[in-house]
Design a protein around this motif. Structure first.
Motif, PDB file in Angstrom:
ATOM      1  N   GLU A  79      46.063  41.338  35.453  1.00  0.00           N
ATOM      2  CA  GLU A  79      46.376  42.423  36.392  1.00  0.00           C
ATOM      3  C   GLU A  79      47.093  41.884  37.627  1.00  0.00           C
ATOM      4  O   GLU A  79      48.046  42.506  38.128  1.00  0.00           O
ATOM      5  CB  GLU A  79      45.105  43.176  36.772  1.00  0.00           C
ATOM      6  N   MET A  80      46.643  40.742  38.118  1.00  0.00           N
ATOM      7  CA  MET A  80      47.311  40.117  39.266  1.00  0.00           C
ATOM      8  C   MET A  80      48.763  39.778  38.922  1.00  0.00           C
ATOM      9  O   MET A  80      49.668  40.021  39.716  1.00  0.00           O
ATOM     10  CB  MET A  80      46.562  38.856  39.697  1.00  0.00           C
ATOM     11  N   TRP A  81      48.976  39.210  37.756  1.00  0.00           N
ATOM     12  CA  TRP A  81      50.316  38.834  37.317  1.00  0.00           C
ATOM     13  C   TRP A  81      51.222  40.062  37.238  1.00  0.00           C
ATOM     14  O   TRP A  81      52.347  40.046  37.735  1.00  0.00           O
ATOM     15  CB  TRP A  81      50.231  38.127  35.973  1.00  0.00           C
ATOM     16  N   GLU A  82      50.722  41.122  36.616  1.00  0.00           N
ATOM     17  CA  GLU A  82      51.521  42.344  36.478  1.00  0.00           C
ATOM     18  C   GLU A  82      51.850  42.940  37.848  1.00  0.00           C
ATOM     19  O   GLU A  82      52.977  43.377  38.088  1.00  0.00           O
ATOM     20  CB  GLU A  82      50.805  43.362  35.596  1.00  0.00           C
ATOM     21  N   ALA A  83      50.874  42.984  38.738  1.00  0.00           N
ATOM     22  CA  ALA A  83      51.106  43.525  40.087  1.00  0.00           C
ATOM     23  C   ALA A  83      52.109  42.651  40.843  1.00  0.00           C
ATOM     24  O   ALA A  83      53.020  43.160  41.503  1.00  0.00           O
ATOM     25  CB  ALA A  83      49.794  43.620  40.852  1.00  0.00           C
ATOM     26  N   TRP A  84      51.958  41.345  40.756  1.00  0.00           N
ATOM     27  CA  TRP A  84      52.872  40.417  41.433  1.00  0.00           C
ATOM     28  C   TRP A  84      54.305  40.619  40.934  1.00  0.00           C
ATOM     29  O   TRP A  84      55.241  40.680  41.725  1.00  0.00           O
ATOM     30  CB  TRP A  84      52.399  38.979  41.202  1.00  0.00           C
ATOM     31  N   LYS A  85      54.473  40.750  39.607  1.00  0.00           N
ATOM     32  CA  LYS A  85      55.813  40.974  39.044  1.00  0.00           C
ATOM     33  C   LYS A  85      56.396  42.299  39.530  1.00  0.00           C
ATOM     34  O   LYS A  85      57.612  42.434  39.626  1.00  0.00           O
ATOM     35  CB  LYS A  85      55.765  40.991  37.509  1.00  0.00           C
ATOM     36  N   ASN A  86      55.528  43.270  39.846  1.00  0.00           N
ATOM     37  CA  ASN A  86      55.939  44.589  40.325  1.00  0.00           C
ATOM     38  C   ASN A  86      56.162  44.599  41.840  1.00  0.00           C
ATOM     39  O   ASN A  86      56.415  45.644  42.416  1.00  0.00           O
ATOM     40  CB  ASN A  86      54.866  45.622  39.934  1.00  0.00           C
ATOM     41  N   PRO A 135      35.015  36.152  42.031  1.00  0.00           N
ATOM     42  CA  PRO A 135      34.080  35.108  42.441  1.00  0.00           C
ATOM     43  C   PRO A 135      34.012  33.965  41.433  1.00  0.00           C
ATOM     44  O   PRO A 135      33.584  32.865  41.758  1.00  0.00           O
ATOM     45  CB  PRO A 135      32.743  35.843  42.540  1.00  0.00           C
ATOM     46  N   GLU A 136      34.448  34.235  40.210  1.00  0.00           N
ATOM     47  CA  GLU A 136      34.610  33.216  39.174  1.00  0.00           C
ATOM     48  C   GLU A 136      35.739  33.675  38.264  1.00  0.00           C
ATOM     49  O   GLU A 136      36.225  34.800  38.401  1.00  0.00           O
ATOM     50  CB  GLU A 136      33.308  32.986  38.399  1.00  0.00           C
ATOM     51  N   ALA A 137      36.178  32.825  37.364  1.00  0.00           N
ATOM     52  CA  ALA A 137      37.341  33.134  36.544  1.00  0.00           C
ATOM     53  C   ALA A 137      37.194  34.460  35.803  1.00  0.00           C
ATOM     54  O   ALA A 137      36.117  34.806  35.318  1.00  0.00           O
ATOM     55  CB  ALA A 137      37.592  32.002  35.553  1.00  0.00           C
ATOM     56  N   SER A 138      38.306  35.187  35.736  1.00  0.00           N
ATOM     57  CA  SER A 138      38.362  36.478  35.065  1.00  0.00           C
ATOM     58  C   SER A 138      39.742  36.629  34.446  1.00  0.00           C
ATOM     59  O   SER A 138      40.726  36.804  35.156  1.00  0.00           O
ATOM     60  CB  SER A 138      38.095  37.611  36.070  1.00  0.00           C
ATOM     61  N   MET A 139      39.800  36.548  33.136  1.00  0.00           N
ATOM     62  CA  MET A 139      41.085  36.601  32.448  1.00  0.00           C
ATOM     63  C   MET A 139      41.775  37.948  32.646  1.00  0.00           C
ATOM     64  O   MET A 139      42.984  38.009  32.873  1.00  0.00           O
ATOM     65  CB  MET A 139      40.893  36.288  30.966  1.00  0.00           C
ATOM     66  N   LEU A 172      41.690  48.410  42.252  1.00  0.00           N
ATOM     67  CA  LEU A 172      40.570  47.472  42.372  1.00  0.00           C
ATOM     68  C   LEU A 172      40.438  46.661  41.093  1.00  0.00           C
ATOM     69  O   LEU A 172      39.882  47.122  40.099  1.00  0.00           O
ATOM     70  CB  LEU A 172      39.259  48.211  42.647  1.00  0.00           C
ATOM     71  N   ALA A 173      40.980  45.472  41.121  1.00  0.00           N
ATOM     72  CA  ALA A 173      40.835  44.542  40.002  1.00  0.00           C
ATOM     73  C   ALA A 173      39.629  43.665  40.309  1.00  0.00           C
ATOM     74  O   ALA A 173      39.305  43.435  41.465  1.00  0.00           O
ATOM     75  CB  ALA A 173      42.093  43.691  39.866  1.00  0.00           C
ATOM     76  N   GLY A 174      38.991  43.184  39.295  1.00  0.00           N
ATOM     77  CA  GLY A 174      37.872  42.290  39.558  1.00  0.00           C
ATOM     78  C   GLY A 174      37.083  41.983  38.314  1.00  0.00           C
ATOM     79  O   GLY A 174      37.184  42.682  37.302  1.00  0.00           O
ATOM     80  N   ILE A 175      36.308  40.957  38.427  1.00  0.00           N
ATOM     81  CA  ILE A 175      35.528  40.476  37.306  1.00  0.00           C
ATOM     82  C   ILE A 175      34.658  41.597  36.728  1.00  0.00           C
ATOM     83  O   ILE A 175      34.018  42.332  37.458  1.00  0.00           O
ATOM     84  CB  ILE A 175      34.682  39.249  37.710  1.00  0.00           C
ATOM     85  N   MET A 176      34.706  41.719  35.431  1.00  0.00           N
ATOM     86  CA  MET A 176      33.832  42.653  34.719  1.00  0.00           C
ATOM     87  C   MET A 176      33.002  41.870  33.704  1.00  0.00           C
ATOM     88  O   MET A 176      31.820  41.709  33.871  1.00  0.00           O
ATOM     89  CB  MET A 176      34.639  43.769  34.052  1.00  0.00           C
ATOM     90  N   GLN A 177      33.662  41.391  32.669  1.00  0.00           N
ATOM     91  CA  GLN A 177      32.939  40.642  31.637  1.00  0.00           C
ATOM     92  C   GLN A 177      32.919  39.137  31.909  1.00  0.00           C
ATOM     93  O   GLN A 177      32.022  38.445  31.444  1.00  0.00           O
ATOM     94  CB  GLN A 177      33.567  40.904  30.271  1.00  0.00           C
ATOM     95  N   GLY A 178      33.912  38.642  32.615  1.00  0.00           N
ATOM     96  CA  GLY A 178      33.951  37.214  32.932  1.00  0.00           C
ATOM     97  C   GLY A 178      33.838  36.357  31.685  1.00  0.00           C
ATOM     98  O   GLY A 178      34.516  36.590  30.705  1.00  0.00           O
ATOM     99  N   HIS A 190      29.243  41.822  34.711  1.00  0.00           N
ATOM    100  CA  HIS A 190      28.756  41.231  35.956  1.00  0.00           C
ATOM    101  C   HIS A 190      28.383  42.373  36.895  1.00  0.00           C
ATOM    102  O   HIS A 190      28.786  43.526  36.693  1.00  0.00           O
ATOM    103  CB  HIS A 190      29.852  40.373  36.603  1.00  0.00           C
ATOM    104  N   ASP A 191      27.667  42.064  37.938  1.00  0.00           N
ATOM    105  CA  ASP A 191      27.315  43.054  38.956  1.00  0.00           C
ATOM    106  C   ASP A 191      28.597  43.712  39.465  1.00  0.00           C
ATOM    107  O   ASP A 191      29.527  43.033  39.903  1.00  0.00           O
ATOM    108  CB  ASP A 191      26.566  42.359  40.096  1.00  0.00           C
ATOM    109  N   GLN A 192      28.638  45.023  39.421  1.00  0.00           N
ATOM    110  CA  GLN A 192      29.830  45.774  39.813  1.00  0.00           C
ATOM    111  C   GLN A 192      29.656  46.512  41.133  1.00  0.00           C
ATOM    112  O   GLN A 192      30.495  47.338  41.511  1.00  0.00           O
ATOM    113  CB  GLN A 192      30.202  46.766  38.706  1.00  0.00           C
TER     114      GLN A 192
END
Length: 153
Positions: free
Chosen positions: A95-102, A86-90, A10-16, A24-26
């Motif tokens: 994490e998306m990039w690493e998963a995609w490469k995998n 829901p908004e940008a999250s570095m 579960l990847a997702g916005i935390m600090q944004g 952010h609301d978790q």
């Protein structure tokens, strides 16, 4: 027979874009984990926040170790990454990039369809949680995961 992923992340916005140490609301995490568990009972759902609830209070060393560990997981262990953006999250983008490469399946929940990280790293994009949950209920997510994992074999 459908393929059962071993590990959902579960990847997702935390600090944004917060400038202070805040989250952010978790609340989305518990519902995602619960519903994924219902539909993929033989799979494990890893929620970084569940294991690191106080991560915003970590010092530099512990914070770096945790951040890099999660990125390594996405790059080597994860079968399916669910990205709530829901908004940008570095951090989520990495994490998306690493998963995609995998060659993991990357499913993104975001209204930002034009964002290149979301657009080019996702196997599927849903605009919001209700749309994702509807796809989960209909079997669309299971079919997507099955098709993507079968294509890799």
């Amino acid at each position: 027979m459908p393929i059962q992923p071993r590990l959902f992340f579960l990847a997702g916005i935390m600090q944004g874009s917060f400038h202070e140490m805040a989250l952010h609301d978790q609340s989305y995490r518990a519902e995602l984990a619960r519903r994924l568990g219902e539909h993929f009972p033989d799979s494990r759902v890893y929620d970084p926040l569940a294991y690191h609830a106080n991560s915003v209070d970590y010092g530099v060393s512990k914070g770096r170790e945790t951040f890099l560990m999660h990125n390594r997981m996405c790059g080597s262990e994860v079968d399916v990454l669910i990205a709530f953006v829901p908004e940008a999250s570095m951090g989520t983008a990495i994490e998306m990039w690493e998963a995609w490469k995998n060659h993991a399946v990357v499913i993104t929940i975001s209204p930002m369809r034009a964002n290149w990280a979301i657009r080019f790293l996702s196997n599927a994009i849903y605009p919001d949680l209700p749309a994702f949950f509807a796809a989960l209920e209909s079997g669309e997510i299971a079919a997507l995961v099955d098709a993507a994992k079968s294509a890799q074999q």
